[in-house]
Design an enzyme around this catalytic site. Structure first.
Site, PDB file in Angstrom:
ATOM      1  N   ARG A  91       0.908  -1.258  -0.157  1.00  0.00           N
ATOM      2  CA  ARG A  91      -0.096  -0.115  -0.069  1.00  0.00           C
ATOM      3  C   ARG A  91       0.865   1.446   0.041  1.00  0.00           C
ATOM      4  NH1 ARG A  91      -4.879   1.727   4.012  1.00  0.00           N
ATOM      5  NH2 ARG A  91      -5.291   4.008   3.256  1.00  0.00           N
ATOM      6  N   ASP A 169     -17.808   0.794   3.317  1.00  0.00           N
ATOM      7  CA  ASP A 169     -18.533   1.378   4.136  1.00  0.00           C
ATOM      8  C   ASP A 169     -18.360   2.857   4.140  1.00  0.00           C
ATOM      9  OD1 ASP A 169     -15.666   1.541   4.612  1.00  0.00           O
ATOM     10  OD2 ASP A 169     -15.829   1.890   6.533  1.00  0.00           O
ATOM     11  N   HIS A 198     -16.510   4.369  -4.486  1.00  0.00           N
ATOM     12  CA  HIS A 198     -15.610   5.394  -4.311  1.00  0.00           C
ATOM     13  C   HIS A 198     -15.707   6.446  -5.475  1.00  0.00           C
ATOM     14  CE1 HIS A 198     -12.626   2.998  -1.574  1.00  0.00           C
ATOM     15  NE2 HIS A 198     -14.017   2.859  -0.998  1.00  0.00           N
ATOM     16  N   TYR A 264     -14.138  10.155  -1.771  1.00  0.00           N
ATOM     17  CA  TYR A 264     -13.210   9.892  -2.721  1.00  0.00           C
ATOM     18  C   TYR A 264     -13.349  10.628  -4.073  1.00  0.00           C
ATOM     19  CZ  TYR A 264     -11.628   6.167   0.223  1.00  0.00           C
ATOM     20  OH  TYR A 264     -11.281   5.207   1.184  1.00  0.00           O
ATOM     21  N   ARG A 284      -0.758   7.769   4.115  1.00  0.00           N
ATOM     22  CA  ARG A 284      -2.000   7.105   4.895  1.00  0.00           C
ATOM     23  C   ARG A 284      -1.352   5.789   5.417  1.00  0.00           C
ATOM     24  NH1 ARG A 284      -5.107   6.955   9.110  1.00  0.00           N
ATOM     25  NH2 ARG A 284      -6.657   5.314   9.018  1.00  0.00           N
TER      26      ARG A 284
HETATM   27  C1  G6P Z   1     -12.957   3.617   3.811  1.00  0.00           C
HETATM   28  C2  G6P Z   1     -13.258   2.794   2.605  1.00  0.00           C
HETATM   29  C3  G6P Z   1     -12.423   1.494   2.418  1.00  0.00           C
HETATM   30  C4  G6P Z   1     -10.884   1.935   2.643  1.00  0.00           C
HETATM   31  C5  G6P Z   1     -10.688   2.585   4.094  1.00  0.00           C
HETATM   32  C6  G6P Z   1      -9.082   2.808   4.200  1.00  0.00           C
HETATM   33  O1  G6P Z   1     -13.462   2.666   4.990  1.00  0.00           O
HETATM   34  O2  G6P Z   1     -14.368   2.423   2.277  1.00  0.00           O
HETATM   35  O3  G6P Z   1     -12.569   1.005   1.132  1.00  0.00           O
HETATM   36  O4  G6P Z   1     -10.087   0.773   2.528  1.00  0.00           O
HETATM   37  O5  G6P Z   1     -11.432   3.608   4.233  1.00  0.00           O
HETATM   38  O6  G6P Z   1      -8.988   3.186   5.563  1.00  0.00           O
HETATM   39  P1  G6P Z   1      -7.768   3.331   6.295  1.00  0.00           P
HETATM   40  O7  G6P Z   1      -7.970   3.521   7.711  1.00  0.00           O
HETATM   41  O8  G6P Z   1      -7.076   1.942   6.075  1.00  0.00           O
HETATM   42  O9  G6P Z   1      -6.991   4.443   5.644  1.00  0.00           O
HETATM   43 MN    MN Z   2     -14.595   1.197   0.293  1.00  0.00          MN
END
Ligand code: G6P
Ligand code: MN
Length: 439
Positions: A91, A169, A198, A264, A284
């Site tokens: 990532r 989510d 997204h 997004y 992130r």
């Molecule tokens: C939201 C999105 C997910 C994504 C996540 C990343 O929940 O819907 O698709 O993976 O954010 O969150 P993070 O806390 O890992 O940056």
């Molecule tokens: Mn998502």
């Protein structure tokens, strides 16, 4: 009672999802939970925390921890899928390589999302096949694995008969923020929404039959999609990068006040601004590795030492939502949630085979979409372009075609030119040698 498997049991999200399941055992009684991961070592640490959570509620659920697909999926009713192929190390590269070319560096949007898609499609198809082979005939996969849009398209194309419900989510998290702004419960909001995952817009926000969209708009102009009291947002979305993400909605509303955007969309509409305000050395992925990841493994270490589970693993919207959807699937409740499904005329001026995200009634036989109707040209054009990028990417991987991968990158709205697309793609090919099929 049901048997449920968690694929990607080693995820830092696992303990939260388990707590959410435990809170809802009356609606979704479980006899067995099976944790499955290809990284057994990592999973066994997370399972320590998951087991400790389960023990707070019951001693009647059998817990299995395995790296063997047959053991994991034999006879199960539900599979929660949350794989992260390449983990946070990859990532980090998905985010930093594009940024090094002054392109948006994001887990699911832009080149990072396309790269992650190329890593994930085949492992997802493999998971679908395991479930098909071992699980109960009517078993459902409820899938959070990202990049959800590309994963949904890949599975639709390669395994059209899979019983998989792709969810995210973000819409429901956005609704949580809306509810906090309006001072109401999330459950009281009735929304209309259309788009891709997204990549969508809220077109109606009602509470008790009263339209509250203009009120929300006023708030967002001033503060973004946030309340002053960030503790109303769950712990994950209180991290500084998420606060920034929700603040940036101001920018979108300033330009396009018609609907309320999925957060997004900022990456596609304002890529230049996003790059300017990104830290190219600390993204992130770093924030998650230094925060959520460290906290979880520290908590497990301390628990093993002292027997005290320090962090309670509060359930956020992420944990609640997947369990809500699954209860509606299990009990055929027909509750209305925003999920991904194949268009087939729900939005008549988009391709029938597009995987769209819209409100649907969730039944035991799957989601039944509400008719949306034709969407205005601007939104259609944006969606068509994004859809093309995602569909061509899936063709690239199934055909092993470099040219198609380059086309997918070039069509992505975050990338300014074919020249930049090629430079980023070539760097990502190098970084993903272990994961991508040859293009
Ligand atoms: C939201 C999105 C997910 C994504 C996540 C990343 O929940 O819907 O698709 O993976 O954010 O969150 P993070 O806390 O890992 O940056
Ligand atoms: Mn998502």
């Amino acid at each position: 009672t049901y048997k449920l498997a968690v694929a990607g049991g080693g995820s830092t999200y696992t303990p939260g999802i388990i707590r959410s399941l435990m809170d809802r055992l009356e609606d979704l009684p479980l006899s067995e939970i099976r944790f499955y991961d290809i990284d057994g070592e990592r999973q066994s640490k997370v399972v320590v925390a998951a087991k400790a959570v389960i023990a707070e509620y019951t001693d009647t659920i059998q817990v299995v921890e395995t790296t063997d697909p047959k053991t994991a999926f034999e006879d199960v009713d539900f599979v929660f899928a949350q794989m992260r192929v390449g983990k946070y190390a990859m990532r980090e590269l998905d985010e930093k390589i594009p940024l090094s070319h002054n392109v948006v560096g994001q887990e699911t949007c832009g080149p990072g999302g396309l790269a992650y898609g190329l890593r994930t499609i085949f492992p997802m198809v493999e998971l679908v096949d395991y479930v098909d082979q071992y699980a109960k005939k009517n078993a459902w996969i409820v899938n959070y694995s990202n990049p959800a849009s590309i994963v949904a398209e890949g599975v639709r194309k390669l395994r059209p008969n899979a019983r998989i419900l792709n969810i995210c989510d973000m819409p429901v998290a956005t609704m949580r923020n809306m509810a906090a702004i309006l001072g109401v419960n999330r459950e009281d909001l009735v929304v209309d929404y259309f788009g891709l995952n997204h990549f969508g817009w809220f077109t109606k926000v009602e509470v008790n039959g009263v339209d509250r969209l203009s009120e929300l708009r006023e708030h967002v102009y001033q503060h973004g999609l946030l309340t002053e009291d960030v503790s109303k947002i769950d712990y994950r979305h209180a991290d500084s990068s998420w606060i920034k993400t929700f603040k940036n909605i101001k920018l979108i509303m300033d330009h396009f006040p018609e609907y309320l955007p999925n957060p997004y969309l900022q990456y596609y509409l304002f890529p230049d601004y996003i790059v300017e305000t990104s830290n190219k050395e600390y993204t992130r992925a770093n924030e998650v590795m230094d925060g959520r990841e460290k906290t979880l493994f520290e908590t497990v270490r301390k628990y093993e030492e002292t027997g005290i589970l320090e962090d309670a693993f509060a359930v956020g919207v992420h944990g609640t939502f997947i369990v809500d959807v699954t209860i509606s699937l299990a009990q055929n409740l027909g509750r209305r949630y925003l999920v991904m499904l194949e268009n087939n005329g729900t939005i008549p001026n988009l391709p029938a085979d597009a995987m769209i995200e819209v409100p649907a009634l969730i039944t035991s036989n799957g989601p039944i979409p509400e008719y949306v109707g034709e969407i205005p040209y601007f939104y259609k054009a944006m969606i068509d372009q994004q859809l093309a990028s995602e569909k061509i990417l899936v063709e690239a991987i199934t055909e092993g075609s470099y040219i198609k991968a380059l086309q997918a990158f070039t069509l992505n709205k975050t990338i300014p030119s074919a020249k930049v697309a090629k430079a980023v793609l070539d760097d990502l090919i190098e970084a993903n040698k272990e994961y991508w099929p040859t293009l």
